[in-house]
Design an enzyme around this catalytic site. Structure first.
Site, short mmCIF file in Angstrom:
data_model
loop_
_atom_site.label_atom_id
_atom_site.label_comp_id
_atom_site.label_asym_id
_atom_site.label_seq_id
_atom_site.Cartn_x
_atom_site.Cartn_y
_atom_site.Cartn_z
N SER A 141 1.03 -1.38 -0.06
CA SER A 141 0.17 -0.19 -0.35
C SER A 141 0.81 1.25 -0.14
CB SER A 141 -0.95 0.14 1.26
OG SER A 141 -1.43 1.11 1.42
N TYR A 154 -2.86 -0.92 10.31
CA TYR A 154 -2.82 -0.82 9.22
C TYR A 154 -0.78 -0.56 8.22
CZ TYR A 154 -3.94 -0.22 3.64
OH TYR A 154 -4.12 -1.09 2.56
#
Length: 271
Positions: A141, A154
């Protein structure tokens, strides 16, 4: 890498980047073993890929279930005979500061975003080693490059994917198996909508964060899929998806500690 007539195992295939990748791969002549938790959305993706001429098998699976993942290689081989490409795309999101996030939710996210990547690589690497040319593609990401507040869990998972992928690539140097790590920026998927939030947050606060996150998710998934596919075909070790991810990755390199002073709008984001 020649995609035509390859067999790809693709997780998180039911929606978003996963569905777009399935369609792009099918259009390029790749055959697909599609994996997703939701059998209905998985079937819809499979229908789209079959319409493009791909041979497709569907594998409804919870990728955080190690015994279920261990059974996948034999199921895929029974359908396709071999595996050339493993794309670890399945992922979830979790908003909230470290103090707000429960241990249960933190572990839930890590089990899907990172542990499943390791488990799937372990399960399929023996099959990939049997092919003349093969590749592992792990989706990290933008938050595997930068670290906004409110994204402790995350970021931990996506930095872990990045580190694992980079080390694995070096370990597989001079073998037939390459490794690509992908860092998408703001792709217009439902990840923010489906993200878990702390129980302590009010509905109004959740909606405010969701609206802000969705403003940052702008790239259409098919465009992201084409960028990723080109990276796979070119055997690229790292693929940055989107100008936002590219600019922020350079900014982090230039100002590894202080770059957040220039990005107050991204702080505490749920993207």
């Amino acid at each position: 890498m020649q995609i035509k007539d390859c067999v790809a195992v693709l997780t998180g295939a039911g929606s978003g980047i996963g569905r777009a990748l399935a369609v792009a791969l099918a259009r390029s002549g790749c055959h697909l073993a599609l994996v997703d938790l939701n059998p209905d959305s998985l079937a819809e993706t499979a229908t789209q890929a079959r319409a493009l001429g791909a041979r497709v098998s569907e594998h409804p699976t919870d990728v955080s279930d190690r015994s279920a993942v261990a059974a996948l290689p034999s199921a895929v081989v029974a359908e396709h005979g071999s595996v050339d490409l493993l794309i670890n795309n399945a992922g979830v999101a979790l908003g909230g500061t470290f103090d707000q996030v429960s241990e249960e939710n933190f572990d839930w996210l890590m089990s899907i975003n990172f542990d499943a990547v390791v488990t799937l690589c372990r399960a399929f690497l023996p099959l990939l080693r049997q092919r003349p040319e093969a590749r592992i593609v792990n989706i990290s990401s933008l938050f595997g490059l930068i670290t906004p507040a409110g994204q402790t869990a995350y970021c931990a998972s996506k930095f872990a994917v990045r580190g694992f992928s980079n080390a694995l690539r070096l370990e597989l140097t001079n073998t037939n198996v390459g490794v690509t790590v992908v860092h998408p920026g703001g792709v217009a998927t439902a990840i923010a909508t489906s993200a878990r939030s702390p129980d302590s947050e009010s509905d109004a606060e959740k909606q405010r964060k969701l609206a802000r996150a969705n403003r940052l998710l702008r790239m259409p998934p098919p465009k992201a899929a084409q960028i990723i596919l080109r990276g796979i075909e070119r055997n690229k070790p790292r693929v940055i998806v989107g100008n936002d991810a590219r600019i922020l990755s350079w900014l982090e390199r230039l100002m590894p500690v202080n770059y957040w002073r220039l990005l107050p709008g991204l702080a505490d984001s749920d993207a």
